[in-house]
Design an enzyme around this catalytic site. Structure first.
Site, mmCIF file in Angstrom:
data_model
loop_
_atom_site.group_PDB
_atom_site.id
_atom_site.type_symbol
_atom_site.label_atom_id
_atom_site.label_comp_id
_atom_site.label_asym_id
_atom_site.label_seq_id
_atom_site.Cartn_x
_atom_site.Cartn_y
_atom_site.Cartn_z
ATOM 1 N N PRO A 72 12.976 -11.965 -0.304
ATOM 2 C CA PRO A 72 11.851 -12.284 0.580
ATOM 3 C C PRO A 72 11.044 -11.038 0.925
ATOM 4 C CG PRO A 72 13.877 -13.299 1.362
ATOM 5 C CD PRO A 72 14.260 -12.332 0.292
ATOM 6 N N ARG A 73 9.758 -11.218 1.118
ATOM 7 C CA ARG A 73 8.910 -10.098 1.515
ATOM 8 C C ARG A 73 9.422 -9.481 2.800
ATOM 9 N NH1 ARG A 73 5.598 -6.451 -0.763
ATOM 10 N NH2 ARG A 73 3.771 -5.962 0.507
ATOM 11 N N ASN A 78 2.521 -7.539 -6.238
ATOM 12 C CA ASN A 78 2.288 -6.641 -7.365
ATOM 13 C C ASN A 78 3.074 -7.050 -8.616
ATOM 14 O OD1 ASN A 78 1.685 -4.519 -9.008
ATOM 15 N ND2 ASN A 78 2.789 -2.985 -7.822
ATOM 16 N N PRO A 79 2.395 -7.552 -9.665
ATOM 17 C CA PRO A 79 3.102 -7.912 -10.899
ATOM 18 C C PRO A 79 3.423 -6.708 -11.779
ATOM 19 C CG PRO A 79 0.780 -8.376 -11.151
ATOM 20 C CD PRO A 79 0.960 -7.896 -9.735
ATOM 21 N N LEU A 80 2.931 -5.528 -11.405
ATOM 22 C CA LEU A 80 3.195 -4.346 -12.233
ATOM 23 C C LEU A 80 4.628 -3.851 -12.096
ATOM 24 C CD1 LEU A 80 -0.119 -2.341 -11.789
ATOM 25 C CD2 LEU A 80 0.586 -3.760 -13.726
ATOM 26 N N GLU A 81 5.302 -4.227 -11.017
ATOM 27 C CA GLU A 81 6.707 -3.818 -10.892
ATOM 28 C C GLU A 81 7.557 -4.423 -12.008
ATOM 29 O OE1 GLU A 81 7.594 -4.800 -6.818
ATOM 30 O OE2 GLU A 81 7.108 -2.782 -6.150
ATOM 31 N N GLU A 125 0.821 -1.207 0.000
ATOM 32 C CA GLU A 125 0.000 0.000 0.000
ATOM 33 C C GLU A 125 0.859 1.262 0.000
ATOM 34 O OE1 GLU A 125 -2.209 -3.448 1.534
ATOM 35 O OE2 GLU A 125 -0.325 -2.529 2.152
ATOM 36 N N GLY A 127 14.231 -2.190 -0.576
ATOM 37 C CA GLY A 127 14.529 -1.110 -1.510
ATOM 38 C C GLY A 127 15.228 -1.525 -2.786
#
Length: 445
Positions: free
Chosen positions: A282-283, A349-352, A72, A324
């Site tokens: 990793p997240r 998010n696949p838009l990255e 978010e 980052g």
């Protein structure tokens, strides 16, 4: 009605805390020892009131933007930049709820706001303290983070609140629907709910939100900055990873249980004769050593990113131990796997990688990005896999076929480019609300 619900909600909260006090005390001690943001959320730190860039907030005209966690926060970045450009960074306060969300906000948001804080716990004392510290004239919540005490305090103080980039996954919708008696009055507090898709609009409507409060704005994630590298940056990143000219597979935002499946897939790719370089982000970067150990125990030469400089030879797998870097890593990749999707974590998010025109793979669990993933698949911009075997097969196919890789990446980038504009639509809504509820903000700044 809402006051009665709030009384019951707070009574149950206090009763639960009292009953579970031994567990709660242990939790507090552990959180303090681990440096978690518990106390910052319980008692918000003051915002400077005189001198410097914070001095303007003494008159109670701050715009408060809140985003729950990392995803978010990244979604909110273009909106915060647009608000700062129009109304000045001195008028903006940004909050987030998680440690990794805060770290991300420090990197991408802090330069565009006057103050960055943790969002308060939904305890009346903490909420009232946060209201007194920030003194908002408008609150903007990104995507979903709905808390009864927080919304009720805003309503009591007649502070307008808008929900933007709003979405409801099937799981969240079913949960909210079971609490319909409570959700309808809570959702009524929002002035406008700007939804991402028609599915989201229909779900909010079924929860009792009138059409007059619903606006189709699209998804702000399409307005994020493109993932791109200059030739110099590309070479520096490649050198720091010691990729030695190999094809690169980047697995981003992976969750616990997913690295083991990636290890299986990597084994199969290598067994096919392909020599690829795997980068895992990793997240939660604190899991880097744990994830790295999965590969090392399987006899694969792996290391966390912070240890690469100590290695005299190149390695096969690198696990990133800091935040980052993911956008740059996607820009460096030949193939991108978007994590949180081979395990039941809702996907990421696949838009990255799409913004970097990369061939994209993800697993079956993409509930949190269902519309984006369906659109990418429908228009040939991504491939869904259902297990480690299929992941290995598709990685081999894409690495072996540059034309196919390029075609998928171009289609993904086209989808990313063609759906931009949500931030402009949201800015129009926010400007109208501020003008209607408070008079034109420009006259007071």
């Amino acid at each position: 009605m809402m006051a009665k619900l709030l009384f019951a909600y707070n009574f149950l909260m206090i009763a639960t805390l009292c009953l579970l006090w031994p567990v709660w005390t242990s939790f507090l001690v552990r959180r303090k020892r681990q440096g978690r943001p518990f106390f910052q959320r319980l008692f918000m730190e003051s915002v400077a009131r005189s001198g410097g860039r914070d001095s303007e907030m003494a008159d109670g005209r701050a715009i408060w933007v809140h985003a729950l966690s990392v995803g978010e926060v990244l979604s909110a970045e273009p909106l915060v930049k647009a608000l700062a450009q129009r109304y000045s960074a001195d008028k903006l306060v940004f909050t987030t709820s998680t440690r990794t969300g805060f770290q991300t906000a420090e990197r991408v948001i802090s330069a565009h706001v006057s103050a960055l804080r943790y969002f308060p716990y939904d305890i009346l004392f903490s909420v009232k303290r946060a209201m007194a510290v920030i003194q908002p004239r408008l609150v903007v919540i990104v995507e979903t983070d709905i808390w009864p005490n927080f919304l009720y305090e805003l309503k009591k103080r007649r502070i307008p609140v808008q929900l933007v980039n709003a979405r409801l996954s099937a799981r969240s919708f079913n949960g909210y629907r079971r609490l319909g008696f409570m959700m309808k009055p809570l959702l009524s507090v929002f002035g406008t709910i700007g939804v991402q898709s028609d599915v989201d609009r229909q779900r909010f409507r079924q929860l009792g939100v009138p059409d007059s409060k619903l606006a189709m704005v699209g998804n702000m994630k399409f307005d994020q900055a493109e993932s791109a590298l200059s030739d110099e940056e590309r070479q520096q990143l490649s050198d720091s990873l010691k990729t030695t000219g190999r094809h690169i597979l980047v697995a981003g935002s992976t969750h616990e249980g997913e690295e083991a499946l990636l290890c299986q897939a990597y084994r199969k790719v290598c067994a096919s004769g392909m020599n690829i370089f795997l980068v895992i982000a990793p997240r939660d970067p604190q899991r880097a050593a744990q994830a790295c150990g999965i590969f090392q125990r399987d006899g694969i030469d792996a290391a966390v990113y912070g240890e690469i400089e100590q290695r005299s030879t190149s390695i096969s797998v690198v696990v990133i131990d800091r935040i980052g870097m993911l956008r740059k890593l996607y820009a460096l990749a030949d193939v991108a796997f978007v994590g949180g999707s081979l395990v039941k974590a809702g996907g990421h998010n696949p838009l990255e990688p799409a913004s970097a025109a990369k061939a994209i793979l993800y697993g079956p669990h993409t509930e949190d990005f269902s519309w984006i993933c369906r659109t990418l698949e429908k228009e040939g911009g991504a491939i869904r896999v259902f297990n480690s075997e299929q992941l290995a097969e598709e990685v081999c196919r894409l690495i072996d076929n540059e034309e196919l890789r390029t075609k998928l990446g171009q289609r993904a980038y086209g989808i990313f480019s063609n759906h931009r504009g949500a931030v402009d639509r949201i800015m129009t809504i926010l400007a109208n609300k501020m003008e209607n509820d408070h008079g034109r903000i420009e006259n007071h700044i």
